[in-house]
Design an enzyme around this catalytic site. Structure first.
Site, PDB file in Angstrom:
ATOM      1  N   TYR A 183       0.848  -1.203   0.000  1.00  0.00           N
ATOM      2  CA  TYR A 183       0.000   0.000   0.000  1.00  0.00           C
ATOM      3  C   TYR A 183       0.883   1.253   0.000  1.00  0.00           C
ATOM      4  CZ  TYR A 183      -3.576  -3.485   0.447  1.00  0.00           C
ATOM      5  OH  TYR A 183      -4.364  -4.577   0.193  1.00  0.00           O
ATOM      6  N   ARG A 230       3.178  -1.685  10.933  1.00  0.00           N
ATOM      7  CA  ARG A 230       3.250  -3.007  10.310  1.00  0.00           C
ATOM      8  C   ARG A 230       4.103  -2.942   9.047  1.00  0.00           C
ATOM      9  NH1 ARG A 230      -1.295  -7.402   8.173  1.00  0.00           N
ATOM     10  NH2 ARG A 230      -0.533  -9.059   9.527  1.00  0.00           N
TER      11      ARG A 230
HETATM   12  C1  8OZ Z   1      -7.015  -8.805   1.884  1.00  0.00           C
HETATM   13  C2  8OZ Z   1      -7.924  -8.231   1.013  1.00  0.00           C
HETATM   14  C3  8OZ Z   1      -7.916  -6.857   0.866  1.00  0.00           C
HETATM   15  C4  8OZ Z   1      -7.022  -6.072   1.581  1.00  0.00           C
HETATM   16  C5  8OZ Z   1      -3.757  -6.234   3.424  1.00  0.00           C
HETATM   17  C6  8OZ Z   1      -5.569  -4.696   3.781  1.00  0.00           C
HETATM   18  O1  8OZ Z   1      -3.313  -7.200   2.809  1.00  0.00           O
HETATM   19  C7  8OZ Z   1      -5.165  -5.830   3.232  1.00  0.00           C
HETATM   20  C8  8OZ Z   1      -6.108  -6.668   2.446  1.00  0.00           C
HETATM   21  C9  8OZ Z   1      -6.125  -8.040   2.590  1.00  0.00           C
HETATM   22  O2  8OZ Z   1      -3.061  -5.590   4.197  1.00  0.00           O
END
Ligand code: 8OZ
Length: 375
Positions: A183, A230
């Site tokens: 992200y 994280r």
């Molecule tokens: C699974 C589906 C959508 C998003 C992550 C926020 O992997 C997620 C996520 C996990 O950190």
């Protein structure tokens, strides 16, 4: 040696044990407002020493999936307050995960149908989830636009605003900064997604800059004892890659060390997958040593594919907390099952993402009859 069931003070957080419920995206928040079953879902799991909510968007721009929750509107925060009140009434401790997806989004989820934002205009080879008439579909993420340098202080401010709102209005005990899984912050850190030529691209110090600035600003706003972060140094999730993963993580941890964080949360290997990633070696003990040598005193939280034996082994080798993700979907009383050496229930993949109470609040505790979905 400590066991999973020994209490631990983690910054400002007094944890009853060392079992953590990892963040789990469940797509049950239409309009980005946590749904009617969220309070029951989290409070059923309150025997964990710490609950980390599903990833929660800090702004509308930070949204990348259908029906995931936010922290940017009064009705979202009011709904979260009901969740945190229920968890606290059940004796639990809960932090929320601050999320900006960056390029892992779709124009239909963005304000005004705009392009998602990213360090550079490089599309992620990954999919997101849209839901129409209750039916989920997986679609390619949209081409992002590169953030201007002048926009970055605004991104930092968005994290700070969300952190303050989470604690002051949402009733959370703290926050976890989501700097993992490809992200926005991870996109900045890793060179595969960052081709910037300003102070936020190029050297690994430059690429780590936004994460360090966000973390320092959130710490200044709510106190380091309420803040975790994280990281996932080698995950291939959402198409991120860095050839210098070890040096990057160690540099970042050295920068984070003086901030007095409550904890550092490491996803070992591929998120939700193997603990070793081919061609992406990583020495987690060396990363922890780099953090400790730089004075970092936060609890060291490990995650990915743990069972009771592996968890105890991690504690024996210096981890402080163990986060369990998928097992928490089907086992609300995971702490009690770990303590009893009892088997774990499997969860139904078809209800992981989206839907209502089914597959969410209807998994029974040990010895209980199969629950009717609890509201
Ligand atoms: C699974 C589906 C959508 C998003 C992550 C926020 O992997 C997620 C996520 C996990 O950190």
């Amino acid at each position: 040696m400590p066991t999973l069931f020994d209490p631990l003070q983690v910054g400002q957080l007094a944890l009853a044990n060392r079992v953590v419920m990892a963040p789990l995206t469940r797509n049950r928040s239409p309009g980005a407002v946590p749904g009617p079953f969220a309070a029951a879902y989290y409070s059923q799991r309150a025997s964990a020493g710490l609950l980390i909510t599903e990833a929660t968007a800090i702004t509308h721009q930070g949204q990348g999936y259908a029906d995931v929750p936010g922290l940017y509107a009064p009705e979202q925060l009011q709904a979260w307050k009901q969740v945190t009140d229920a968890v606290h009434a059940a004796g639990g401790c809960i932090v929320t995960q601050l999320w900006h997806v960056g390029r892992v989004s779709h124009t239909s989820l963005q304000p005004g149908g705009a392009a998602p934002v990213a360090p550079s205009a490089i599309a992620a080879k990954t999919k997101t989830v849209l839901i129409h008439d209750g039916v989920p579909s997986f679609v390619e993420t949209s081409m992002p636009r590169a953030l201007e340098t002048a926009e970055l202080p605004g991104i930092v401010a968005d994290y700070v605003r969300a952190a303050r709102a989470a604690v002051d209005q949402g009733g959370f005990d703290g926050v976890e900064i989501h700097a993992a899984n490809g992200y926005l912050l991870d996109q900045f850190m890793k060179s595969g997604s960052n081709q910037r030529t300003d102070a936020y691209g190029g050297s690994l110090a430059n690429r780590a800059r936004l994460t360090v600035e966000v973390t320092a600003a959130v710490v200044a706003a709510i106190g380091g004892g309420r803040v975790g972060i994280r990281l996932s140094p080698v995950t291939p999730a959402n198409d991120v890659y860095d050839p210098e993963a070890q040096a990057l993580a160690e540099y970042l941890l050295q920068q984070l060390a003086p901030l007095g964080l409550a904890y550092v949360h490491l996803i070992e290997g591929a998120t939700g997958g193997p603990r070793e990633v081919p061609d992406r070696p990583f020495d987690y003990a060396a990363a922890r040593a780099a953090y400790r040598q730089a004075g970092g005193q936060g609890a060291w939280m490990v995650n990915n594919g743990y069972d009771a034996a592996l968890a105890q082994q991690a504690l024996d080798h210096g981890a402080d907390l163990v986060a369990f993700g998928r097992p928490y979907i089907g086992n609300p009383d995971l702490v009690e099952r770990l303590k009893a050496g009892a088997p774990w229930a499997e969860s139904d993949r078809n209800t992981w993402y989206g839907g209502g109470a089914k597959g969410y609040t209807d998994y029974p505790a040990m010895g209980q009859p199969a629950a009717t979905p609890a509201g």
